[in-house]
Design a protein around this motif. Structure first.
Motif, PDB file in Angstrom:
ATOM      1  N   GLU A  68       0.833  -1.206   0.000  1.00  0.00           N
ATOM      2  CA  GLU A  68       0.000   0.000   0.000  1.00  0.00           C
ATOM      3  C   GLU A  68       0.873   1.265   0.000  1.00  0.00           C
ATOM      4  O   GLU A  68       0.581   2.241  -0.687  1.00  0.00           O
ATOM      5  CB  GLU A  68      -0.959  -0.015   1.202  1.00  0.00           C
ATOM      6  N   GLU A  69       1.949   1.194   0.769  1.00  0.00           N
ATOM      7  CA  GLU A  69       2.851   2.341   0.819  1.00  0.00           C
ATOM      8  C   GLU A  69       3.505   2.561  -0.550  1.00  0.00           C
ATOM      9  O   GLU A  69       3.633   3.689  -1.029  1.00  0.00           O
ATOM     10  CB  GLU A  69       3.910   2.049   1.906  1.00  0.00           C
ATOM     11  N   ASP A  70       3.895   1.467  -1.195  1.00  0.00           N
ATOM     12  CA  ASP A  70       4.507   1.568  -2.528  1.00  0.00           C
ATOM     13  C   ASP A  70       3.517   2.143  -3.548  1.00  0.00           C
ATOM     14  O   ASP A  70       3.890   2.957  -4.388  1.00  0.00           O
ATOM     15  CB  ASP A  70       4.972   0.179  -3.010  1.00  0.00           C
ATOM     16  N   LEU A  71       2.268   1.686  -3.488  1.00  0.00           N
ATOM     17  CA  LEU A  71       1.274   2.203  -4.437  1.00  0.00           C
ATOM     18  C   LEU A  71       1.099   3.710  -4.247  1.00  0.00           C
ATOM     19  O   LEU A  71       1.047   4.471  -5.207  1.00  0.00           O
ATOM     20  CB  LEU A  71      -0.074   1.493  -4.244  1.00  0.00           C
ATOM     21  N   ARG A  72       1.048   4.125  -2.976  1.00  0.00           N
ATOM     22  CA  ARG A  72       0.898   5.571  -2.704  1.00  0.00           C
ATOM     23  C   ARG A  72       2.111   6.341  -3.240  1.00  0.00           C
ATOM     24  O   ARG A  72       1.974   7.399  -3.834  1.00  0.00           O
ATOM     25  CB  ARG A  72       0.763   5.833  -1.205  1.00  0.00           C
ATOM     26  N   TRP A  73       3.294   5.775  -2.997  1.00  0.00           N
ATOM     27  CA  TRP A  73       4.523   6.422  -3.453  1.00  0.00           C
ATOM     28  C   TRP A  73       4.508   6.585  -4.978  1.00  0.00           C
ATOM     29  O   TRP A  73       4.943   7.592  -5.513  1.00  0.00           O
ATOM     30  CB  TRP A  73       5.718   5.571  -2.987  1.00  0.00           C
ATOM     31  N   LEU A  74       3.965   5.567  -5.661  1.00  0.00           N
ATOM     32  CA  LEU A  74       3.894   5.622  -7.129  1.00  0.00           C
ATOM     33  C   LEU A  74       2.808   6.580  -7.619  1.00  0.00           C
ATOM     34  O   LEU A  74       2.746   6.905  -8.801  1.00  0.00           O
ATOM     35  CB  LEU A  74       3.591   4.220  -7.684  1.00  0.00           C
ATOM     36  N   GLY A  75       1.950   7.005  -6.721  1.00  0.00           N
ATOM     37  CA  GLY A  75       0.847   7.896  -7.113  1.00  0.00           C
ATOM     38  C   GLY A  75      -0.368   7.142  -7.622  1.00  0.00           C
ATOM     39  O   GLY A  75      -1.215   7.707  -8.307  1.00  0.00           O
ATOM     40  N   LEU A  76      -0.441   5.835  -7.298  1.00  0.00           N
ATOM     41  CA  LEU A  76      -1.596   5.025  -7.724  1.00  0.00           C
ATOM     42  C   LEU A  76      -2.548   4.924  -6.542  1.00  0.00           C
ATOM     43  O   LEU A  76      -2.326   4.152  -5.615  1.00  0.00           O
ATOM     44  CB  LEU A  76      -1.125   3.637  -8.178  1.00  0.00           C
ATOM     45  N   ASP A  77      -3.573   5.748  -6.574  1.00  0.00           N
ATOM     46  CA  ASP A  77      -4.471   5.798  -5.418  1.00  0.00           C
ATOM     47  C   ASP A  77      -5.697   4.912  -5.629  1.00  0.00           C
ATOM     48  O   ASP A  77      -5.936   4.418  -6.720  1.00  0.00           O
ATOM     49  CB  ASP A  77      -4.893   7.257  -5.142  1.00  0.00           C
ATOM     50  N   TRP A  78      -6.433   4.712  -4.565  1.00  0.00           N
ATOM     51  CA  TRP A  78      -7.653   3.900  -4.667  1.00  0.00           C
ATOM     52  C   TRP A  78      -8.743   4.558  -3.834  1.00  0.00           C
ATOM     53  O   TRP A  78      -8.465   5.401  -2.982  1.00  0.00           O
ATOM     54  CB  TRP A  78      -7.386   2.454  -4.234  1.00  0.00           C
ATOM     55  N   ASP A  79      -9.967   4.188  -4.129  1.00  0.00           N
ATOM     56  CA  ASP A  79     -11.115   4.854  -3.501  1.00  0.00           C
ATOM     57  C   ASP A  79     -11.738   4.039  -2.384  1.00  0.00           C
ATOM     58  O   ASP A  79     -12.463   4.566  -1.548  1.00  0.00           O
ATOM     59  CB  ASP A  79     -12.192   5.118  -4.573  1.00  0.00           C
ATOM     60  N   GLU A  80     -11.507   2.752  -2.434  1.00  0.00           N
ATOM     61  CA  GLU A  80     -12.149   1.846  -1.461  1.00  0.00           C
ATOM     62  C   GLU A  80     -11.187   0.732  -1.169  1.00  0.00           C
ATOM     63  O   GLU A  80     -10.443   0.322  -2.060  1.00  0.00           O
ATOM     64  CB  GLU A  80     -13.316   1.133  -2.162  1.00  0.00           C
ATOM     65  N   GLY A  81     -11.282   0.204   0.051  1.00  0.00           N
ATOM     66  CA  GLY A  81     -10.570  -1.032   0.349  1.00  0.00           C
ATOM     67  C   GLY A  81      -9.223  -0.815   1.010  1.00  0.00           C
ATOM     68  O   GLY A  81      -8.906   0.262   1.501  1.00  0.00           O
ATOM     69  N   GLY A  82      -8.444  -1.868   1.019  1.00  0.00           N
ATOM     70  CA  GLY A  82      -7.149  -1.835   1.683  1.00  0.00           C
ATOM     71  C   GLY A  82      -7.231  -2.470   3.056  1.00  0.00           C
ATOM     72  O   GLY A  82      -8.302  -2.855   3.543  1.00  0.00           O
ATOM     73  N   LEU A  83      -6.053  -2.526   3.660  1.00  0.00           N
ATOM     74  CA  LEU A  83      -5.909  -3.251   4.917  1.00  0.00           C
ATOM     75  C   LEU A  83      -6.769  -2.696   6.051  1.00  0.00           C
ATOM     76  O   LEU A  83      -7.380  -3.429   6.810  1.00  0.00           O
ATOM     77  CB  LEU A  83      -4.429  -3.174   5.303  1.00  0.00           C
ATOM     78  N   GLU A  84      -6.822  -1.382   6.140  1.00  0.00           N
ATOM     79  CA  GLU A  84      -7.494  -0.779   7.291  1.00  0.00           C
ATOM     80  C   GLU A  84      -8.974  -0.496   7.029  1.00  0.00           C
ATOM     81  O   GLU A  84      -9.691  -0.091   7.933  1.00  0.00           O
ATOM     82  CB  GLU A  84      -6.814   0.534   7.695  1.00  0.00           C
ATOM     83  N   ALA A  85      -9.408  -0.691   5.792  1.00  0.00           N
ATOM     84  CA  ALA A  85     -10.763  -0.244   5.450  1.00  0.00           C
ATOM     85  C   ALA A  85     -11.823  -1.168   6.022  1.00  0.00           C
ATOM     86  O   ALA A  85     -11.703  -2.387   5.957  1.00  0.00           O
ATOM     87  CB  ALA A  85     -10.925  -0.184   3.936  1.00  0.00           C
ATOM     88  N   ALA A  86     -12.857  -0.576   6.539  1.00  0.00           N
ATOM     89  CA  ALA A  86     -14.086  -1.288   6.902  1.00  0.00           C
ATOM     90  C   ALA A  86     -13.829  -2.643   7.547  1.00  0.00           C
ATOM     91  O   ALA A  86     -14.332  -3.666   7.106  1.00  0.00           O
ATOM     92  CB  ALA A  86     -14.966  -1.432   5.658  1.00  0.00           C
ATOM     93  N   GLU A  87     -13.028  -2.608   8.594  1.00  0.00           N
ATOM     94  CA  GLU A  87     -12.751  -3.811   9.393  1.00  0.00           C
ATOM     95  C   GLU A  87     -12.401  -5.033   8.552  1.00  0.00           C
ATOM     96  O   GLU A  87     -12.946  -6.114   8.729  1.00  0.00           O
ATOM     97  CB  GLU A  87     -13.940  -4.131  10.294  1.00  0.00           C
ATOM     98  N   GLY A  88     -11.496  -4.831   7.653  1.00  0.00           N
ATOM     99  CA  GLY A  88     -11.012  -5.986   6.898  1.00  0.00           C
ATOM    100  C   GLY A  88     -11.999  -6.535   5.890  1.00  0.00           C
ATOM    101  O   GLY A  88     -11.829  -7.640   5.382  1.00  0.00           O
TER     102      GLY A  88
END
Ligand code: GLU
Length: 314
Positions: free
Chosen positions: A59-79
């Motif tokens: 997730e950190e690498d994606l952010r660093w690359l500038g590739l963002d997302w709108d939903e989801g990920g490790l911390e989103a909505a209790e897994g």
């Protein structure tokens, strides 16, 4: 018009690799260039191969690359977007298949399945000849005393067709070209095919972009979605990344993992290099992911392998 929903679906079993970056970049560009959204789903089905630390790093690498997302990920909505937390959902869909009489236990050992005389398909998968399909309940109970079964789904003798966004029409007869496939492993873990087909359907994904090595999974996933009454996305597969000698990259090429590359290159340089190698840019220049959005079209993306320029990653 319906909003396009693309996705990143990393398996956090290691560091992010340039091949994953290319895949995320094209998935992101395709969705963003249509004004669409992107969701991030963590494909951590296999507890032995996955790690939350890897996922955080991805997730950190994606952010660093500038590739963002709108939903989801490790911390989103209790897994809710982590496959490891969704076995209850997969269980429901497993039960639907079971009620339709489409599931049976398979007691074949790995060695039997991979035996030299086992039929192999051109892409390296093996064809399951239906060894356990017609066991009587008594035979199955007898075998169950010695071995925990995996669970397979009975596929029909029917051709599944789809039009790949990049490679065009594709057809596969599941009975002839794949055979009954595993949807739950003997250790209880649901198989990638089931989890991914269910998640793409339930999460409202309308567009799946992934490496060409997964094109052979698409017919199975489409058939599962149809059989389970779930919507299906469109699929676009992208060519594989090779090094400058044409050798396919693998996770062993440590020099091409993003942690190493980040020591030497800026995100715009990595994005520009991949965009040029993939055909999206006519010539190399450092560029941000957002600058590429108006320039992206599937027609520009190469069909054959994408070769990295010489010296990159060294
Ligand atoms: N989780 C898979 C991977 O990281 C991708 C699966 C997919 O895109 O369907 O290779």
């Amino acid at each position: 018009m319906k909003t396009v929903v693309g996705r990143f679906a990393p398996t956090p079993s290691g560091k992010m690799h340039l091949g994953n970056v290319l895949c995320c970049l094209v998935a992101w560009l395709s969705a963003r260039s249509q004004g669409g959204k992107v969701l991030l789903r963590v494909e951590d089905l296999d507890p032995e191969r996955s790690g939350a630390d890897y996922e955080r790093q991805i997730e950190e690498d994606l952010r660093w690359l500038g590739l963002d997302w709108d939903e989801g990920g490790l911390e989103a909505a209790e897994g809710r977007y982590c496959q490891s937390g969704r076995s209850g959902v997969y269980e429901q869909y497993f039960d639907i298949l079971s009620e339709k009489g489409l599931i049976y236990p398979c007691f074949c050992s790995r060695a039997e399945l991979h035996a030299a005389d086992a039929p192999h398909l051109s892409d390296g998968r093996y064809f399951y000849p239906g060894t356990c399909r017609n066991l009587t309940p008594e035979e199955a109970a007898e075998k169950a005393k010695k071995r925990k079964p995996a669970w397979r789904v009975k596929v029909p003798d029917e051709t599944v067709r789809f039009t790949d966004l990049h490679y065009g029409p594709y057809a596969e007869n599941l009975a002839a070209e794949c055979g009954d496939f595993v949807i739950r492993r003997a250790d209880g873990v649901f198989a990638y095919q089931l989890a991914t087909a269910v998640d793409d359907g339930l999460m409202g994904v309308t567009e799946v972009v992934r490496g060409r090595d997964l094109i052979g999974s698409t017919a199975r996933q489409l058939w599962l979605q149809r059989t389970l009454g779930l919507p299906s996305p469109v699929y676009g597969h992208i060519p594989l990344l090779t090094d400058w000698d044409g050798r396919r990259l693998s996770k062993r090429d440590g020099d091409l993992d993003l942690a190493r590359l980040r020591e030497k290159w800026r995100p715009e340089e990595i994005i520009g290099m991949l965009a040029e190698a993939a055909g999206i840019l006519p010539a190399y220049r450092p560029v941000s992911a957002w600058e590429l959005v108006p320039l992206f079209s599937w027609g520009k993306v190469k069909k054959g392998d994408v070769r990295l320029p010489e010296g990159f990653g060294q």
